[in-house]
Design a protein around this motif. Structure first.
Motif, PDB file in Angstrom:
ATOM      1  N   ASN A  28      47.450 -33.913 -17.167  1.00 39.02           N
ATOM      2  CA  ASN A  28      47.403 -33.754 -15.710  1.00 39.02           C
ATOM      3  C   ASN A  28      47.174 -32.297 -15.330  1.00 39.02           C
ATOM      4  O   ASN A  28      46.380 -31.987 -14.427  1.00 39.02           O
ATOM      5  CB  ASN A  28      48.709 -34.266 -15.103  1.00 39.02           C
ATOM      6  CG  ASN A  28      48.692 -34.254 -13.581  1.00 39.02           C
ATOM      7  OD1 ASN A  28      47.823 -34.839 -12.956  1.00 39.02           O
ATOM      8  ND2 ASN A  28      49.667 -33.576 -12.994  1.00 39.02           N
ATOM      9  N   HIS A  29      47.851 -31.398 -16.057  1.00 42.52           N
ATOM     10  CA  HIS A  29      47.691 -29.966 -15.792  1.00 42.52           C
ATOM     11  C   HIS A  29      46.270 -29.509 -16.114  1.00 42.52           C
ATOM     12  O   HIS A  29      45.663 -28.736 -15.358  1.00 42.52           O
ATOM     13  CB  HIS A  29      48.704 -29.174 -16.626  1.00 42.52           C
ATOM     14  CG  HIS A  29      48.493 -27.691 -16.592  1.00 42.52           C
ATOM     15  ND1 HIS A  29      48.641 -26.947 -15.446  1.00 42.52           N
ATOM     16  CD2 HIS A  29      48.117 -26.815 -17.575  1.00 42.52           C
ATOM     17  CE1 HIS A  29      48.387 -25.669 -15.710  1.00 42.52           C
ATOM     18  NE2 HIS A  29      48.060 -25.570 -16.981  1.00 42.52           N
TER      19      HIS A  29
ATOM     20  N   LYS B 275      43.848 -30.520 -13.374  1.00 44.48           N
ATOM     21  CA  LYS B 275      43.952 -29.635 -12.209  1.00 44.48           C
ATOM     22  C   LYS B 275      43.335 -28.280 -12.503  1.00 44.48           C
ATOM     23  O   LYS B 275      42.672 -27.678 -11.645  1.00 44.48           O
ATOM     24  CB  LYS B 275      45.422 -29.470 -11.814  1.00 44.48           C
ATOM     25  CG  LYS B 275      46.065 -30.731 -11.233  1.00 44.48           C
ATOM     26  CD  LYS B 275      47.522 -30.482 -10.884  1.00 44.48           C
ATOM     27  CE  LYS B 275      48.180 -31.733 -10.305  1.00 44.48           C
ATOM     28  NZ  LYS B 275      49.627 -31.509 -10.014  1.00 44.48           N
TER      29      LYS B 275
ATOM     30  N   ASP C  88      39.600 -28.385 -12.261  1.00 48.07           N
ATOM     31  CA  ASP C  88      39.212 -28.388 -10.845  1.00 48.07           C
ATOM     32  C   ASP C  88      39.274 -26.967 -10.266  1.00 48.07           C
ATOM     33  O   ASP C  88      38.394 -26.566  -9.492  1.00 48.07           O
ATOM     34  CB  ASP C  88      40.125 -29.311 -10.043  1.00 48.07           C
ATOM     35  CG  ASP C  88      39.860 -30.792 -10.307  1.00 48.07           C
ATOM     36  OD1 ASP C  88      38.735 -31.123 -10.734  1.00 48.07           O
ATOM     37  OD2 ASP C  88      40.784 -31.607 -10.101  1.00 48.07           O
ATOM     38  N   GLU C  89      40.295 -26.220 -10.648  1.00 48.35           N
ATOM     39  CA  GLU C  89      40.428 -24.835 -10.180  1.00 48.35           C
ATOM     40  C   GLU C  89      39.310 -23.970 -10.733  1.00 48.35           C
ATOM     41  O   GLU C  89      38.780 -23.084 -10.035  1.00 48.35           O
ATOM     42  CB  GLU C  89      41.791 -24.271 -10.600  1.00 48.35           C
ATOM     43  CG  GLU C  89      42.969 -24.919  -9.880  1.00 48.35           C
ATOM     44  CD  GLU C  89      44.311 -24.516 -10.475  1.00 48.35           C
ATOM     45  OE1 GLU C  89      44.312 -23.791 -11.501  1.00 48.35           O
ATOM     46  OE2 GLU C  89      45.357 -24.924  -9.920  1.00 48.35           O
TER      47      GLU C  89
ATOM     48  N   CYS D 222      56.008 -27.073  -9.423  1.00 45.91           N
ATOM     49  CA  CYS D 222      55.029 -26.155  -8.848  1.00 45.91           C
ATOM     50  C   CYS D 222      55.768 -25.129  -7.997  1.00 45.91           C
ATOM     51  O   CYS D 222      56.960 -25.279  -7.711  1.00 45.91           O
ATOM     52  CB  CYS D 222      53.993 -26.897  -8.005  1.00 45.91           C
ATOM     53  SG  CYS D 222      54.693 -27.841  -6.629  1.00 45.91           S
TER      54      CYS D 222
END
Length: 284
Positions: free
Chosen positions: A148-149, A152, A155-156, A256
């Motif tokens: 999951n990390h 993300k 995407d960043e 987060c």
């Protein structure tokens, strides 16, 4: 420090810290935190980050992230198709360690190329363990949480300019088997860039290009997760023969903001300081 006998004279072993773990687990951050606290310098052991360029794609630490810590073997190979061999890695790491220890600093080796680290440690000619006292830290993450990390983070990276960075390197007949073009993301985005070369603007072409872009990003995520899984499997094998300190960083990536910062400080930084502090005191 334990003495080593060389040509009849006695020398003290240099101390070296290794930070291991899958991609995206925080190796770079921890290496810089440790270097800041213990007067260290970082030696990169990622065989793709040795190349100059693709800073976003290869996730190199930015100048601000490096916080003034000197880094070695990072972005220094200018030829994008050059073969950075394991022999070259072993030679340059030893040179870097010698330079760092002459400045009375602590060498901290961090990166995801575990096969290169294994080749360095276990080469019978180098006899690394007889020359250096080693401390191994493994940052481990629950794979579902890491996946999951990683998603993300990709995407960043896309938002930061990953596609544009890869487009600059693209060529129709490019080979992705060697050099920096082995970086995950480069071959995955190739079909999209090929489609971009078609200047037609009909609806079907637009739809196809959008699909290829999304597919390239998805495959980048998928192959990064597969890499992480292979890295974890390799470290588990190495832990059967090396004394490796495992630190579970899962909670950091389950949170987060402030909660993630607190988790890092309490669950990662504090035990790492205890491990390295004890190592330096024991072998001081």
């Amino acid at each position: 420090m334990e003495p080593v006998h060389v040509n009849g004279s006695v020398h003290k072993k240099a101390k070296v810290v290794f930070i291991m773990g899958p991609t995206g687990c925080g190796k770079t951050k921890l290496s810089i935190d440790l270097a800041t606290n213990y007067g260290g310098e970082v030696i990169n052991s990622d065989k793709i980050q040795v190349y100059k360029g693709l800073d976003i794609v290869t996730n190199k630490a930015t100048e601000s992230e490096q916080r003034g810590i000197r880094h070695h073997l990072l972005g220094f190979v200018e030829d994008p198709v050059a073969d950075f061999s394991v022999d070259e890695f072993r030679r340059r790491v030893q040179t870097s360690i010698d330079e760092i220890t002459k400045r009375n600093c602590l060498p901290i080796i961090a990166g995801g190329s575990n096969s290169y680290i294994e080749a360095l440690i276990e080469d019978p000619v180098i006899d690394f363990r007889n020359k250096y006292d080693c401390c191994f830290i493994w940052l481990d993450v629950s794979l579902p949480v890491l996946y999951n990390h990683v998603s993300k983070r990709v995407d960043e990276m896309v938002a930061a300019g990953l596609v544009d960075e890869l487009r600059e390197m693209f060529a129709p007949g490019v080979n992705y088997d060697g050099g920096i073009r082995r970086a995950i993301g480069a071959p995955e985005m190739h079909p999209y860039f090929m489609a971009e070369m078609n200047n037609n603007i009909v609806y079907d072409d637009k739809v196809r290009k959008e699909f290829l872009l999304k597919d390239g990003i998805w495959k980048t995520k998928e192959n990064t997760c597969k890499l992480a899984e292979r890295q974890v499997q390799k470290i588990k094998l190495l832990s059967d023969k090396w004394d490796i300190h495992r630190i579970d960083v899962t909670a950091v990536y389950e949170n987060c903001g402030k909660e993630a910062v607190v988790a890092w400080e309490t669950l990662v930084l504090k035990p790492s300081f205890t491990i390295v502090g004890g190592f330096l005191k024991k072998h001081g």
